[in-house]
Motif scaffolding. Structure first.
Motif, PDB file in Angstrom:
ATOM      1  N   GLY A 172       7.247  -7.082   3.058  1.00  8.55           N
ATOM      2  CA  GLY A 172       7.091  -5.832   3.805  1.00  8.55           C
ATOM      3  C   GLY A 172       7.201  -6.133   5.291  1.00  8.55           C
ATOM      4  O   GLY A 172       7.759  -7.160   5.696  1.00  8.55           O
ATOM      5  N   LYS A 173       6.605  -5.251   6.101  1.00  9.63           N
ATOM      6  CA  LYS A 173       6.657  -5.466   7.549  1.00  9.63           C
ATOM      7  C   LYS A 173       5.448  -6.258   8.019  1.00  9.63           C
ATOM      8  O   LYS A 173       5.445  -6.839   9.087  1.00  9.63           O
ATOM      9  N   GLU A 174       4.424  -6.259   7.181  1.00  6.57           N
ATOM     10  CA  GLU A 174       3.122  -6.737   7.659  1.00  6.57           C
ATOM     11  C   GLU A 174       2.866  -8.222   7.458  1.00  6.57           C
ATOM     12  O   GLU A 174       1.946  -8.783   8.027  1.00  6.57           O
ATOM     13  N   LEU A 175       3.655  -8.842   6.582  1.00  2.97           N
ATOM     14  CA  LEU A 175       3.300 -10.202   6.184  1.00  2.97           C
ATOM     15  C   LEU A 175       4.505 -11.124   6.148  1.00  2.97           C
ATOM     16  O   LEU A 175       5.595 -10.727   5.728  1.00  2.97           O
ATOM     17  N   GLU A 176       4.288 -12.365   6.597  1.00  2.89           N
ATOM     18  CA  GLU A 176       5.288 -13.416   6.443  1.00  2.89           C
ATOM     19  C   GLU A 176       4.614 -14.628   5.811  1.00  2.89           C
ATOM     20  O   GLU A 176       3.528 -15.025   6.224  1.00  2.89           O
ATOM     21  N   LEU A 177       5.324 -15.182   4.837  1.00  2.00           N
ATOM     22  CA  LEU A 177       4.735 -16.255   4.041  1.00  2.00           C
ATOM     23  C   LEU A 177       5.583 -17.509   4.170  1.00  2.00           C
ATOM     24  O   LEU A 177       6.813 -17.443   4.078  1.00  2.00           O
TER      25      LEU A 177
ATOM     26  N   ALA B 249       8.510 -12.511  -2.614  1.00  3.22           N
ATOM     27  CA  ALA B 249       9.750 -12.682  -1.854  1.00  3.22           C
ATOM     28  C   ALA B 249      10.768 -11.596  -2.153  1.00  3.22           C
ATOM     29  O   ALA B 249      11.467 -11.135  -1.266  1.00  3.22           O
ATOM     30  N   LYS B 250      10.864 -11.185  -3.400  1.00  4.34           N
ATOM     31  CA  LYS B 250      11.967 -10.331  -3.820  1.00  4.34           C
ATOM     32  C   LYS B 250      13.236 -10.969  -3.273  1.00  4.34           C
ATOM     33  O   LYS B 250      13.585 -12.074  -3.661  1.00  4.34           O
ATOM     34  N   LYS B 251      13.911 -10.338  -2.328  1.00  4.24           N
ATOM     35  CA  LYS B 251      15.095 -11.002  -1.789  1.00  4.24           C
ATOM     36  C   LYS B 251      14.935 -11.356  -0.311  1.00  4.24           C
ATOM     37  O   LYS B 251      15.881 -11.711   0.361  1.00  4.24           O
ATOM     38  N   ASN B 252      13.701 -11.249   0.153  1.00  2.53           N
ATOM     39  CA  ASN B 252      13.499 -11.353   1.597  1.00  2.53           C
ATOM     40  C   ASN B 252      13.229 -12.757   2.129  1.00  2.53           C
ATOM     41  O   ASN B 252      12.340 -12.971   2.931  1.00  2.53           O
ATOM     42  N   ILE B 253      13.968 -13.714   1.647  1.00  2.30           N
ATOM     43  CA  ILE B 253      13.760 -15.060   2.176  1.00  2.30           C
ATOM     44  C   ILE B 253      14.580 -15.221   3.454  1.00  2.30           C
ATOM     45  O   ILE B 253      15.800 -15.155   3.455  1.00  2.30           O
ATOM     46  N   ALA B 254      13.857 -15.376   4.552  1.00  2.00           N
ATOM     47  CA  ALA B 254      14.529 -15.464   5.849  1.00  2.00           C
ATOM     48  C   ALA B 254      14.639 -16.919   6.281  1.00  2.00           C
ATOM     49  O   ALA B 254      13.656 -17.651   6.278  1.00  2.00           O
ATOM     50  N   LYS B 255      15.813 -17.333   6.612  1.00  2.00           N
ATOM     51  CA  LYS B 255      16.003 -18.702   7.102  1.00  2.00           C
ATOM     52  C   LYS B 255      15.568 -18.784   8.560  1.00  2.00           C
ATOM     53  O   LYS B 255      15.890 -17.928   9.364  1.00  2.00           O
TER      54      LYS B 255
ATOM     55  N   VAL C 247       6.735 -29.533  12.704  1.00  2.00           N
ATOM     56  CA  VAL C 247       7.021 -29.652  11.274  1.00  2.00           C
ATOM     57  C   VAL C 247       8.370 -30.333  11.115  1.00  2.00           C
ATOM     58  O   VAL C 247       9.352 -29.938  11.720  1.00  2.00           O
ATOM     59  N   THR C 248       8.405 -31.357  10.314  1.00  2.00           N
ATOM     60  CA  THR C 248       9.625 -32.142  10.185  1.00  2.00           C
ATOM     61  C   THR C 248      10.707 -31.379   9.425  1.00  2.00           C
ATOM     62  O   THR C 248      11.853 -31.343   9.820  1.00  2.00           O
ATOM     63  N   LYS C 249      10.301 -30.757   8.312  1.00  2.00           N
ATOM     64  CA  LYS C 249      11.269 -30.064   7.480  1.00  2.00           C
ATOM     65  C   LYS C 249      11.432 -28.625   7.988  1.00  2.00           C
ATOM     66  O   LYS C 249      10.482 -28.008   8.427  1.00  2.00           O
ATOM     67  N   ALA C 250      12.654 -28.122   7.905  1.00  2.00           N
ATOM     68  CA  ALA C 250      12.878 -26.732   8.298  1.00  2.00           C
ATOM     69  C   ALA C 250      12.060 -25.808   7.393  1.00  2.00           C
ATOM     70  O   ALA C 250      12.054 -25.964   6.184  1.00  2.00           O
ATOM     71  N   GLN C 251      11.354 -24.879   8.027  1.00  2.00           N
ATOM     72  CA  GLN C 251      10.533 -23.967   7.246  1.00  2.00           C
ATOM     73  C   GLN C 251      11.242 -22.641   7.085  1.00  2.00           C
ATOM     74  O   GLN C 251      11.968 -22.212   7.957  1.00  2.00           O
ATOM     75  N   GLN C 252      11.011 -22.023   5.971  1.00  2.00           N
ATOM     76  CA  GLN C 252      11.519 -20.672   5.796  1.00  2.00           C
ATOM     77  C   GLN C 252      10.342 -19.732   5.685  1.00  2.00           C
ATOM     78  O   GLN C 252       9.343 -20.051   5.065  1.00  2.00           O
ATOM     79  N   TRP C 253      10.512 -18.591   6.298  1.00  2.00           N
ATOM     80  CA  TRP C 253       9.484 -17.558   6.177  1.00  2.00           C
ATOM     81  C   TRP C 253       9.982 -16.492   5.230  1.00  2.00           C
ATOM     82  O   TRP C 253      11.123 -16.063   5.297  1.00  2.00           O
ATOM     83  N   ILE C 254       9.112 -16.077   4.367  1.00  4.32           N
ATOM     84  CA  ILE C 254       9.437 -15.006   3.450  1.00  4.32           C
ATOM     85  C   ILE C 254       8.797 -13.737   3.962  1.00  4.32           C
ATOM     86  O   ILE C 254       7.592 -13.725   4.232  1.00  4.32           O
TER      87      ILE C 254
END
Ligand SMILES: Nc1nc2c(ncn2[C@@H]2O[C@H](COP(=O)(O)OP(=O)(O)O)[C@@H](O)[C@H]2O)c(=O)[nH]1
Ligand SMILES: [Mg+2]
Length: 291
Positions: free
Chosen positions: A164-169, A141-147, A154-161
């Motif tokens: 880089g440019k290639e991957l979202e977790l 994640a480093k600081k790249n936690i995107a709301k 999905v019931t709960k709000a998901q966050q994607w991390i």
């Protein structure tokens, strides 16, 4: 040893993973490099169904390197791409994105040829407790936690991390349970710290550990305790280690319970060296006899 997980919890965990499957392109199945079989969920294939997956052998810094290499090869031969990493120090992380791209190349090429806009690969981490899911997510994640807002299904709000440019977790990993009904698997999980001490008999665990060492890593005992473990004389072994490390009770007698704890602590703390508890050769033998 009796280890109990609650069926209700397992069913819920499984439901959560199943629910999120449709949000991702690929599953990152995190396993412990020290026990690449015992740290897997036995139902994993069924749970993730046909979803592409990358096997990530974490904590490779604590495992026997030679065995880790053999496991990566073993999984490849069984149709699963695998990479070995160390999340704690962030070693090997670049292998994760690269491997995911390789696995999904066809799918993404197809999307491109249909004129779809290129996008990042979406992934979710799943694994048993303590395998390092949070550590890996934080590392990536480093600081790249995107709301993001609520996502369909999905019931709960998901966050994607963003990695880089290639991957979202997905920021919340899926928790799956190990195969705890097998006693040997239970011991291995306990010796690597995946299972809490309170549900483990320390003396049994220490004896399992000593037997394991004398079979698979016979020189390690000698190096640490200055003698070879004798299978037929457990008391002598405990006495020896107790005296060596001065583990005495109030009356001056050797405190076996403390000796057991010390042995387990030494194994977990790598004082007997890096150890792998599941062996490719044993697995291959098992597979050969099952056929
Ligand atoms: N040595 C080592 N320790 C690790 C590694 N990854 C995680 N850990 C440690 O393993 C423990 C459990 O990690 P955690 O991320 O909380 O596991 P989770 O339950 O799967 O989220 C923590 O003490 C971590 O510091 C690794 O690659 N190497
Ligand atoms: Mg966690």
């Amino acid at each position: 040893m009796t280890i109990q997980w609650f069926p209700g919890h397992m069913a819920k965990a499984r439901r959560e993973v199943t629910e999120k499957l449709k949000l991702v392109d690929i599953i990152f199945e995190l396993i412990d490099a020290r026990l690449p079989l015992s740290s897997r969920n036995p139902m994993i294939d069924e749970v993730i169904n046909q979803k592409p997956r990358l096997l990530i052998l974490n904590k490779s810094d604590m495992a026997d390197e030679h065995e880790t290499r053999k496991w990566v090869e073993y999984f490849a031969q069984h149709g699963h791409k695998a990479v070995a990493i160390n999340s704690l120090e962030g070693k090997g992380l670049q292998l994760v994105t690269k491997a995911a791209q390789e696995i999904l190349k066809e799918k993404f090429d197809r999307m491109k040829s249909r004129g779809m806009k290129p996008r990042a690969i979406r992934a979710m981490i799943v694994g048993i407790p303590n395998v390092g899911k949070s550590t890996l997510i934080n590392r990536l994640a480093k600081k790249n936690i995107a709301k993001t807002g609520n996502m369909p299904g999905v019931t709960k709000a998901q966050q994607w991390i963003k990695v880089g440019k290639e991957l979202e977790l997905l920021d919340t990993p899926g928790i799956l349970w190990p195969k705890f009904e097998d006693q040997e698997v239970g011991y291995k999980l306990a010796l690597t710290g995946a299972i809490k001490d309170t549900i483990t008999n320390m003396e049994d665990l220490a004896v399992y550990g000593l037997r394991f060492l004398s079979t698979h890593y016979p020189t390690r005992m000698e190096e640490r305790y200055g003698f070879q473990f004798m299978h037929d004389d457990l008391v002598e072994t405990f006495d020896h280690i107790g005296k060596l490390r001065r583990v005495f009770g109030a009356g001056g007698e050797i405190d076996y319970d403390q000796v057991a704890q010390l042995i387990v602590r030494d194994i977990r703390g790598l004082l007997l060296g890096k150890l792998t508890f599941d062996f490719v050769d044993e697995q291959l033998e098992k597979e050969a006899t099952q056929q």
